[in-house]
Design an enzyme around this catalytic site. Structure first.
Site, short mmCIF file in Angstrom:
data_model
loop_
_atom_site.label_atom_id
_atom_site.label_comp_id
_atom_site.label_asym_id
_atom_site.label_seq_id
_atom_site.Cartn_x
_atom_site.Cartn_y
_atom_site.Cartn_z
NE ARG A 17 -2.12 -1.69 3.52
CZ ARG A 17 -2.53 -2.01 4.83
NH1 ARG A 17 -3.75 -1.54 5.24
NH2 ARG A 17 -1.70 -2.67 5.77
CE LYS A 21 0.64 -2.47 9.85
NZ LYS A 21 -0.43 -2.90 10.65
CE1 TYR A 70 -5.32 2.07 10.67
CE2 TYR A 70 -4.21 1.99 8.37
CZ TYR A 70 -5.56 2.14 9.33
OH TYR A 70 -6.55 2.08 8.81
CG HIS A 89 -1.95 -1.36 15.51
ND1 HIS A 89 -3.18 -1.42 15.79
CD2 HIS A 89 -1.86 -1.12 13.98
CE1 HIS A 89 -4.05 -1.37 14.67
NE2 HIS A 89 -3.23 -1.23 13.62
CD GLU A 102 -3.52 2.49 15.95
OE1 GLU A 102 -2.66 2.47 16.80
OE2 GLU A 102 -3.29 2.94 14.69
CG ASP A 125 -2.11 -4.99 13.10
OD1 ASP A 125 -0.98 -5.31 13.01
OD2 ASP A 125 -2.84 -4.56 12.18
#
Length: 371
Positions: free
Chosen positions: A15, A75, A94, A96, A118, A271
């Site tokens: 991505r 990510k 993101y 996490h 998130e 995650d």
């Protein structure tokens, strides 16, 4: 503001965090966009596409990180990327963090301002930037689970839809949120018998069940109900979420003995540390492993496998926030919007999200006191 888009380097992560149209929207408002060469190549966006939108192409991640005011990623930054960040930069991606103490420590050392997709909320308490990837991951969980149930993949050899005169497979979904609902829809569409266990029997779940009275059951998620359902489940989807915090462990190692050999567990909560005690993050290179005869699929970036769809869905969700931060500056944008403020996880070497701090044993600092 200078917005930097590095190429994703996590294993099989294809991505890109901004499309050419997204870049153009920023550039039209007077911002500058730096794109690492080939960052969008795997999803069909060439360097020329970004240049035609007005972006500047740079040759390396180091060039992106050294020049940009805000780094926008898909990510979590890998260790070498964390070390390129500095106190004057914003990281928007993101994260996490609850399941990743090493990354947390590196981001704290960087002193950067780190906003996590998130944990951003909306006025109804939902997670708008997690939702598109949760939808995709939920749908993919059934697709991946069905594949690994095949005997050639080491599974039990069960077909989700069954066949004439042969009963269909049983799918257990733990969690009735966005992931769980999307998993259930696909499983039902493939002809499975589905049970959703959730912490509460919401009106939304009840209404959903009424559409499929013969194929879908819903019940409360507790140990007794989980153990009962595990005895007949062919595929189990872990879809539990506590925003920002470590996922609750819903299936213990000891509970695996209740499950039929060759069944598949897909942990979409990986995650956030995973909701099965035996879960360990895997990659698309080697997505599964076996514990006590049960196949575990615990890929940490499932939507990366459908990178084109996921990139478009992600940019649709994130672009308004990127524009807001770029136009106002991060401080004013955060102060003006508590929902965005909820996304601030780390600021100038302090943990600013309560659930992250609690999960990792760090001191919590209210974000408003630091801005």
């Amino acid at each position: 503001m200078i917005i930097g888009i590095p190429q994703e380097i996590k294993t099989h992560e294809y991505r890109v965090s901004l499309t050419p149209l997204g870049a153009k929207a920023l550039i039209d408002l007077g911002h500058e966009v730096l794109i690492q060469s080939n960052a969008g190549a795997e999803v069909g966006f060439s360097d020329q596409d970004y240049q035609m939108a007005g972006s500047s192409i740079v040759s390396s991640a180091e060039s992106v990180f050294s020049q940009a005011d805000m780094i926008v990623k898909v990510k979590e930054p890998q260790a070498n990327e964390c070390k390129l960040l500095n106190k004057n930069q914003i990281l928007f991606t993101y994260l996490h963090l609850a399941a990743d103490p090493q990354q947390t420590d590196l981001l704290l050392k960087s002193a950067a301002t780190c906003i996590a997709y998130e944990t951003i909320t909306d006025d109804n308490g939902r997670l708008p930037l997690l939702q598109p990837m949760s939808e995709i991951a939920g749908r993919m969980s059934i697709q991946s689970g069905a594949h690994h149930l095949e005997k050639t993949q080491g599974g039990s050899g069960v077909l989700l839809s069954g066949a004439t005169g042969v009963e269909n497979a049983k799918v257990l979904v733990l969690g009735g949120g966005v992931v769980g609902m999307n998993a259930a829809k696909v499983a039902l569409g493939m002809g499975s018998q589905v049970t959703i266990l959730n912490r509460s029997l919401s009106k939304r779940l009840v209404k959903f069940q009424q559409k499929f009275p013969d194929k879908l059951s819903i019940d409360l998620s507790n140990q007794s109900n989980i153990e009962h359902q595990l005895k007949t489940a062919d595929l189990v989807i872990g879809a539990a979420l506590v925003a920002g915090a470590s996922a609750p462990k819903l299936i213990s190692r000891n509970m695996l003995k209740l499950i039929k050999k060759g069944s598949v567990l897909v942990d979409v909560s990986i995650d956030q540390g995973g909701c099965f005690e035996t879960s360990t993050v895997t990659t698309h290179d080697k997505p599964t492993y076996v514990v006590d005869g049960i196949i575990h699929y615990c890929v940490g970036n499932m939507p990366g496998a459908v990178a084109q769809t996921a990139t478009l869905a992600l940019t649709n969700a994130t672009l308004p926030y990127i524009l807001n931060i770029a136009n106002k500056g991060y401080q004013q944008a955060l102060l003006d919007d508590q929902n965005l403020m909820n996304g601030l996880n780390i600021h100038h070497s302090k943990v600013t999200h309560q659930a992250v701090a609690d999960s990792l044993g760090h001191q919590y600092y209210p974000a408003k006191n630091l801005l």
